[in-house]
Design a protein around this motif. Sequence first.
Motif, PDB file in Angstrom:
ATOM      1  N   GLN A 134      13.490   0.051  -3.265  1.00 35.22           N
ATOM      2  CA  GLN A 134      13.970   0.043  -1.874  1.00 35.22           C
ATOM      3  C   GLN A 134      13.025  -0.784  -1.012  1.00 35.22           C
ATOM      4  O   GLN A 134      13.445  -1.563  -0.153  1.00 35.22           O
ATOM      5  N   HIS A 135      11.721  -0.613  -1.253  1.00 34.12           N
ATOM      6  CA  HIS A 135      10.753  -1.383  -0.458  1.00 34.12           C
ATOM      7  C   HIS A 135      10.740  -2.858  -0.834  1.00 34.12           C
ATOM      8  O   HIS A 135      10.403  -3.704  -0.002  1.00 34.12           O
ATOM      9  N   GLN A 136      11.095  -3.181  -2.079  1.00 32.20           N
ATOM     10  CA  GLN A 136      11.214  -4.606  -2.433  1.00 32.20           C
ATOM     11  C   GLN A 136      12.288  -5.256  -1.566  1.00 32.20           C
ATOM     12  O   GLN A 136      12.121  -6.373  -1.066  1.00 32.20           O
TER      13      GLN A 136
ATOM     14  N   ASN B  55       1.012   6.447   4.744  1.00 35.36           N
ATOM     15  CA  ASN B  55       2.114   7.405   4.832  1.00 35.36           C
ATOM     16  C   ASN B  55       3.150   6.811   5.790  1.00 35.36           C
ATOM     17  O   ASN B  55       2.793   6.241   6.820  1.00 35.36           O
ATOM     18  N   SER B  56       4.434   6.948   5.464  1.00 34.63           N
ATOM     19  CA  SER B  56       5.458   6.363   6.338  1.00 34.63           C
ATOM     20  C   SER B  56       5.901   7.368   7.392  1.00 34.63           C
ATOM     21  O   SER B  56       5.587   7.222   8.569  1.00 34.63           O
ATOM     22  N   TYR B  57       6.624   8.390   6.943  1.00 32.49           N
ATOM     23  CA  TYR B  57       7.179   9.339   7.904  1.00 32.49           C
ATOM     24  C   TYR B  57       7.107  10.776   7.399  1.00 32.49           C
ATOM     25  O   TYR B  57       7.759  11.650   7.954  1.00 32.49           O
TER      26      TYR B  57
ATOM     27  N   GLU C  90      12.394   3.950  -7.894  1.00 32.75           N
ATOM     28  CA  GLU C  90      13.553   3.657  -7.029  1.00 32.75           C
ATOM     29  C   GLU C  90      13.067   3.389  -5.595  1.00 32.75           C
ATOM     30  O   GLU C  90      13.555   2.496  -4.911  1.00 32.75           O
ATOM     31  N   HIS C  91      12.092   4.195  -5.153  1.00 28.26           N
ATOM     32  CA  HIS C  91      11.490   4.002  -3.839  1.00 28.26           C
ATOM     33  C   HIS C  91      10.859   2.604  -3.740  1.00 28.26           C
ATOM     34  O   HIS C  91      11.013   1.894  -2.751  1.00 28.26           O
ATOM     35  N   GLU C  92      10.160   2.221  -4.800  1.00 24.13           N
ATOM     36  CA  GLU C  92       9.531   0.893  -4.825  1.00 24.13           C
ATOM     37  C   GLU C  92      10.593  -0.205  -4.713  1.00 24.13           C
ATOM     38  O   GLU C  92      10.412  -1.193  -3.982  1.00 24.13           O
TER      39      GLU C  92
ATOM     40  N   GLY D 144       0.821  -1.219   0.000  1.00 20.70           N
ATOM     41  CA  GLY D 144       0.000   0.000   0.000  1.00 20.70           C
ATOM     42  C   GLY D 144       0.846   1.256   0.000  1.00 20.70           C
ATOM     43  O   GLY D 144       0.571   2.208  -0.739  1.00 20.70           O
ATOM     44  N   HIS D 145       1.894   1.272   0.809  1.00 17.94           N
ATOM     45  CA  HIS D 145       2.733   2.467   0.941  1.00 17.94           C
ATOM     46  C   HIS D 145       3.408   2.849  -0.384  1.00 17.94           C
ATOM     47  O   HIS D 145       3.485   4.029  -0.731  1.00 17.94           O
ATOM     48  N   THR D 146       3.885   1.853  -1.143  1.00 20.26           N
ATOM     49  CA  THR D 146       4.534   2.166  -2.415  1.00 20.26           C
ATOM     50  C   THR D 146       3.516   2.765  -3.399  1.00 20.26           C
ATOM     51  O   THR D 146       3.880   3.578  -4.258  1.00 20.26           O
TER      52      THR D 146
HETATM   53 FE   LIG Z   1       8.963   4.522   1.804  1.00 23.02          FE
END
Ligand SMILES: [Fe+2]
Length: 449
Positions: free
Chosen positions: A150-152, A84-86, A146-148, A55-57
């Motif tokens: 990182q979450h992978q 939302n994360s932070y 790129e964020h996605e 969900g976050h990505t």
């Molecule tokens: Fe994130």
Amino acid sequence: MASTIREISRQDTVSIAELYKQVRARTMQIVAPLEIEDYVIQRAEFMSPPRWHIGHTSWFFETVLQAHKPGYRVYSEDFLFYFNSYYEGFGERIERPKRGTKSRPTVKETVAYRNHIDEQVLSFLQSPASLPNAPTLLSLVRLGLEHEMQHQELLVYDIKHLLCDQFDVLIKPLPHPLTQVEGMAELEGGLFSLGYDHAGVNRSYDFAFDNEKPAHQVLLQDYAIDKALVSNGDFLEFINDGCYQNFRWWFSEGWEAVNREQWRAPLYWELHDGEWMIRDFAGLHLATSKKDEPVSHVSYFEAAAFAKWAGKRLPTEAEWEKAACYDARRNVRTAFPWGDTDPTSGNTNLFENGFWSVAPIGALPEGANAYGCQQMIGDVWEWTTSDYVPYPGFKSEFDEYNDKWFVNQKVLRGGSFATPQLHIRATYRNFFHAHERWMLSGFRCAKDL
Ligand SMILES: [Fe+2]
């Protein structure tokens, strides 16, 4: 499943829409072997439930839609809060340790949200040139990918913590060592250009985070760096020498952590009938049977204590990067230890290899640098002594992404077996707190000459 995970091309000929589809699909491939119950569990404050990652990505891309798609309507205010994360700038959010305390949104609802965001993003990636602020928009989508990725990688850490060898994933057999990797490489000091320089990079697909820029001169002394990563066998000697019981090897804060957390070995090591064993995605193994593999899941404190015990020290990030990128014999800087070509499954152990494990030391000689150092890219992120601070001349390119973390963390370099090939660069700066060890962290030592 690993068998269905394809390598994602770095070629410029891949449109941003195609790249978007490939990267987004891989997140769902990683979670595919999970049972529905697995998606919502948070076992520790530092991890997140798999449902939250998927969900976050999507939430990240929804913030781009909100800012740039004319007339876009928010999918759900509740989802904005939960996913939302932070980011202070994007409003209220659930506290991180509480992500596993809610059963809603359900996994089904989260996947529906994800599909909705994909439709919306792809509809406006069809003809990006027609949109206002097209260059900004495309760079935000690239950042989102790129964020996605990182979450992978974080998903792999979290699934390991949640299930470890109960995760029913297809694992490819590990390669065997082909070479002996011993001793240290000696590098000359002098001025070195640290960081990412667009003009100096000869690569087919080009991206770097703001924290890798600008490239700038640093002065190095002559130094030596280990050709091999520190192995489980090396680390077993440190354990058997009573080093977890001896304050003299430890930083004060490290010694506090050893006693507070009752550390006696790296994370995922278990003592069975007096014998150290290591649990990983493939099962429970005698540590001695894994002695030729790089040690992983160690904190900065443990890495630094080992280095002191071994009569060495950890490298700075500039020393690491010079070893990874500079060939003194040819006087050239390359994108990777082996040259300018992109990583492959033959020269590195990154996510696409499908091993779900570190590879034995000496199994990937094609990835060696000019000095014979191996496995600098892939396998484990390598701790450095460098504080995670902005480079001189740093300019933030996205609020709250990298810039707000520039305090009290250490830099790690090189990527791990959970890092996608497209995501890694020799200039990439990862960062974690000195006590953390649920990520794929290992190290190699250095010393002064
Ligand atoms: Fe994130």
